[in-house]
Design an enzyme around this catalytic site. Sequence first.
Site, short mmCIF file in Angstrom:
data_model
loop_
_atom_site.label_atom_id
_atom_site.label_comp_id
_atom_site.label_asym_id
_atom_site.label_seq_id
_atom_site.Cartn_x
_atom_site.Cartn_y
_atom_site.Cartn_z
N PHE A 121 1.87 19.70 -27.45
CA PHE A 121 2.70 19.03 -26.43
C PHE A 121 3.08 17.66 -26.94
O PHE A 121 2.22 16.85 -27.27
CB PHE A 121 1.97 18.91 -25.09
CG PHE A 121 2.85 18.29 -24.04
CD1 PHE A 121 3.83 19.05 -23.39
CD2 PHE A 121 2.76 16.95 -23.72
CE1 PHE A 121 4.68 18.48 -22.46
CE2 PHE A 121 3.60 16.37 -22.79
CZ PHE A 121 4.56 17.13 -22.15
N ASP A 206 0.23 12.56 -33.31
CA ASP A 206 0.51 12.21 -31.92
C ASP A 206 -0.83 11.86 -31.25
O ASP A 206 -1.62 12.73 -30.90
CB ASP A 206 1.18 13.40 -31.22
CG ASP A 206 1.50 13.12 -29.75
OD1 ASP A 206 0.89 12.20 -29.17
OD2 ASP A 206 2.34 13.84 -29.18
N LYS A 235 -0.15 6.78 -23.22
CA LYS A 235 -1.03 6.90 -22.05
C LYS A 235 -1.98 5.71 -21.80
O LYS A 235 -1.78 4.96 -20.86
CB LYS A 235 -1.80 8.21 -22.12
CG LYS A 235 -0.89 9.42 -21.91
CD LYS A 235 -1.66 10.68 -21.65
CE LYS A 235 -0.77 11.78 -21.10
NZ LYS A 235 -0.01 12.51 -22.13
C1 LIG Z 1 1.38 12.94 -22.38
C2 LIG Z 1 1.70 13.27 -23.78
C3 LIG Z 1 3.00 13.06 -24.29
C4 LIG Z 1 4.16 12.62 -23.43
O1 LIG Z 1 4.01 11.35 -22.90
P1 LIG Z 1 4.99 10.86 -21.71
O2 LIG Z 1 4.58 9.42 -21.51
O3 LIG Z 1 4.74 11.74 -20.55
O4 LIG Z 1 6.38 10.98 -22.23
C5 LIG Z 1 3.21 13.34 -25.63
N1 LIG Z 1 2.21 13.76 -26.43
C6 LIG Z 1 0.97 13.96 -25.97
C7 LIG Z 1 -0.09 14.42 -26.91
C8 LIG Z 1 0.67 13.73 -24.64
O5 LIG Z 1 -0.57 13.97 -24.17
#
Ligand SMILES: *Cc1c(COP(=O)(O)O)cnc(C)c1O
Length: 395
Positions: A121, A206, A235
Amino acid sequence: MSHLFPNYKRKELALIKGDKNRLTDQSGKNYLDFTSGIGVANLGYNDPKLNQVLVEQSKLLWHTPNLYENQLQEEVAKKLANGKEYVSYFCNSGAEANEAAIKLARKATGKSKIITFINSFHGRTYGAMSATGQNSIHTGFEPLVPDFVYLPFNEIEPLKNEIDPHTAAVMLELIQGEGGVLPADESWIQAVQSLCKEYGVLLIIDEIQTGIGRTGNFYAHGYYQIEPDIFTLAKGLGNGIPVGAMVGKANLAAFFGPGSHGSTFGGNNLAMSVASIVVERINHPDFLQEVQNRSQQLFTGLNQLAEKNKLIKAVRGKGLMLGLEFSDQETLNVILDQLEIEGLLALKAGQTVLRLLPPLTVTETEIDEGLMIIEHVLNNLASRTLLSKKEIDNE
Ligand SMILES: *Cc1c(COP(=O)(O)O)cnc(C)c1O
């Protein structure tokens, strides 16, 4: 009628107040929070120091365009570099941080193919969504950004076959969060990094969910002993004030020259003033040691429970990012509802995984309390399931 798009499945519960590691809903009911607002409020709620810097900065200046120097951005970027040769670009969310990473990777290499992994994700904007290896997230939004290839996670052969001189980057989460709290194998990550080096391919990590102390290391890539070319954060970085960052090796700086990329709000003063304190507080050996202690306490408790309670199929994760696998979606939904009734807020990951992301400030007593609620709910459910099985057998 609601005047909101129904793009979120919302619970009939509105949280209106938070203090430390607890939340209060509109009816006055209190909850122990094992969500941190999906890995955001790593320092809990109503933190006096964070409140203070936010209020102080709000009186000084909220916003300054990125046409001028910004000392707050410099300060946070230096802290994020953590003594290494990294530079930062600031934005407002995780998806935006990944967009920046994807654009930089293409520009720096002059290539377009990016390899990502099934069940990953990376966000909901076009680039980040196209990077995400989940069909359900793509449905209805095609055509996607071209040249993303999705491979099985934790498998090296498919990557060996796919990586080639046309590849710009390999992009991955060290623990797939939304996908089901699935940690990458250390040996696999080492092999991925070697392949990237061999082919001159950028390695993008990420760390939007795993970063900022979540796994008990300030960055999860610290555990894996790798040096990503680029990593992304969001986050936990602002503890709830919207902010994201794309952090890249200094040798990539020249490819993001003036005019190449930008954001009006990116690196906003309010966000930077908070992020600076968040990073300082969390990136400290004593703080991270405490996260590891709480992690061990939680893992020990959950593993003991899993031995007795057959509903739990697996316990996974690192630090305070944990997943409990159940056999099916219905069981998980019942458990989540029961936990909420008993005063514990938890999350889902994938279809069958209960995800626990307590604030990193969670106390020893609160972990015990959370464990007791989880045990109570699971034991009740296990005996109910047993009962209904007996009833079926008797019929
Ligand atoms: C939450 C998340 C995102 C997206 O972040 P947003 O602030 O909602 O755009 C991308 N990568 C990972 C691994 C995430 O947990």
